[in-house]
Design a protein around this motif. Structure first.
Motif, PDB file in Angstrom:
ATOM      1  N   UNK A 137       0.939  -1.214  -0.031  1.00 52.55           N
ATOM      2  CA  UNK A 137       0.032  -0.105  -0.112  1.00 52.55           C
ATOM      3  C   UNK A 137       0.878   1.272   0.062  1.00 52.55           C
ATOM      4  N   UNK A 138       0.474   2.383  -0.561  1.00 54.59           N
ATOM      5  CA  UNK A 138       0.942   3.605  -0.623  1.00 54.59           C
ATOM      6  C   UNK A 138      -0.053   4.502  -0.038  1.00 54.59           C
ATOM      7  N   UNK A 139       0.763   5.263   0.915  1.00 55.27           N
ATOM      8  CA  UNK A 139       0.038   6.403   1.739  1.00 55.27           C
ATOM      9  C   UNK A 139       0.869   7.536   1.469  1.00 55.27           C
ATOM     10  N   UNK A 140       0.247   8.369   1.127  1.00 54.28           N
ATOM     11  CA  UNK A 140       0.868   9.791   0.640  1.00 54.28           C
ATOM     12  C   UNK A 140       1.976   9.867  -0.290  1.00 54.28           C
ATOM     13  N   UNK A 141       2.058   8.793  -1.136  1.00 58.16           N
ATOM     14  CA  UNK A 141       2.878   8.571  -2.321  1.00 58.16           C
ATOM     15  C   UNK A 141       4.155   7.756  -1.609  1.00 58.16           C
ATOM     16  N   UNK A 142       4.160   7.235  -0.563  1.00 57.67           N
ATOM     17  CA  UNK A 142       5.326   6.518  -0.068  1.00 57.67           C
ATOM     18  C   UNK A 142       4.713   4.953   0.217  1.00 57.67           C
ATOM     19  N   UNK A 143       5.757   3.853   0.476  1.00 64.98           N
ATOM     20  CA  UNK A 143       5.115   2.736   1.007  1.00 64.98           C
ATOM     21  C   UNK A 143       4.697   2.958   2.376  1.00 64.98           C
ATOM     22  N   UNK A 144       3.700   2.223   2.718  1.00 64.25           N
ATOM     23  CA  UNK A 144       3.041   2.392   4.037  1.00 64.25           C
ATOM     24  C   UNK A 144       4.001   2.483   5.086  1.00 64.25           C
ATOM     25  N   UNK A 145       4.868   1.570   5.147  1.00 64.94           N
ATOM     26  CA  UNK A 145       6.004   1.479   6.088  1.00 64.94           C
ATOM     27  C   UNK A 145       6.586   2.595   6.301  1.00 64.94           C
ATOM     28  N   UNK A 146       6.966   3.355   5.278  1.00 61.46           N
ATOM     29  CA  UNK A 146       7.537   4.483   5.243  1.00 61.46           C
ATOM     30  C   UNK A 146       6.842   5.692   5.792  1.00 61.46           C
TER      31      UNK A 146
END
Length: 190
Positions: free
Chosen positions: A78-87
């Motif tokens: 998943x991407x959140x705000x354009x980055x990987x969710x982990x990031x």
């Protein structure tokens, strides 16, 4: 033993778990799962996850230990705000919370693992090094016998603790561990 997974923090009193960790002498306590996968698909879910991990980290700190989180593919896809969710999660975590990056699952989840490690920087204290065909639901191989560019991963986090992990393996597990050790030792000598 420098680190251990402490999945039991979800089901037992934290003091009992951390007392057990202290008995084996580990200073790095790692959550290897137990958080709903869907919490990695929204900002609200990440905020809940960060609150949980930050709370565990505060408790571990009273024992002189640091708490970390171990990823799988579902924290990367998943991407959140354009980055990987982990990031995105890393940006919500207290500074003392570290990451144990499972390089195989990060790659399977779609990350450019060396770039991910570079972006996460000093937050990464440990790597799970594994190898295999690079797809979900297939057995792993000894490190160096699959498709993962392991030397690139190690070079991207040269100071991180390296831990061989094989979730499942079609060959003899102990032989795969011995072969993994020989491969990694050979890389260090090169």
């Amino acid at each position: 033993m420098p680190s251990t997974h402490a999945y039991a923090l979800f089901s037992q009193e934290p003091d009992a778990v951390l007392d057990a960790v202290a008995t084996i002498g580990a200073e790095l306590v790692i959550i290897p799962g137990g958080i709903p996968e869907e919490d990695f698909t929204t900002r609200d879910g990440l905020a809940r996850t960060a609150d949980l991990l930050n709370g565990f980290a505060e408790h571990a700190g009273r024992y002189g230990m640091r708490l970390g989180y171990h990823n799988h593919w579902w924290e990367i896809e998943p991407r959140i705000d354009g980055v990987h969710a982990l990031e995105a999660l890393a940006g919500l975590l207290a500074p003392e919370v570290f990451l144990e990056i499972d390089t195989y699952w990060a790659a399977v989840g779609g990350a450019d693992v060396p770039a991910l490690l570079d972006r996460l920087g000093a937050r990464v204290l440990a790597l799970h090094v594994k190898d295999g065909p690079g797809v979900k639901d297939r057995p792993h191989t000894a490190v160096g016998q699959g498709v993962m560019p392991v030397p690139d991963f190690l070079a991207a986090a040269p100071d991180a603790l390296r831990i061989v992990e094989l979730d499942n393996c079609d060959t003899d597990l102990y032989q795969a561990l011995a072969d993994s050790h020989a491969y990694l030792t050979g890389l260090e000598r090169a």
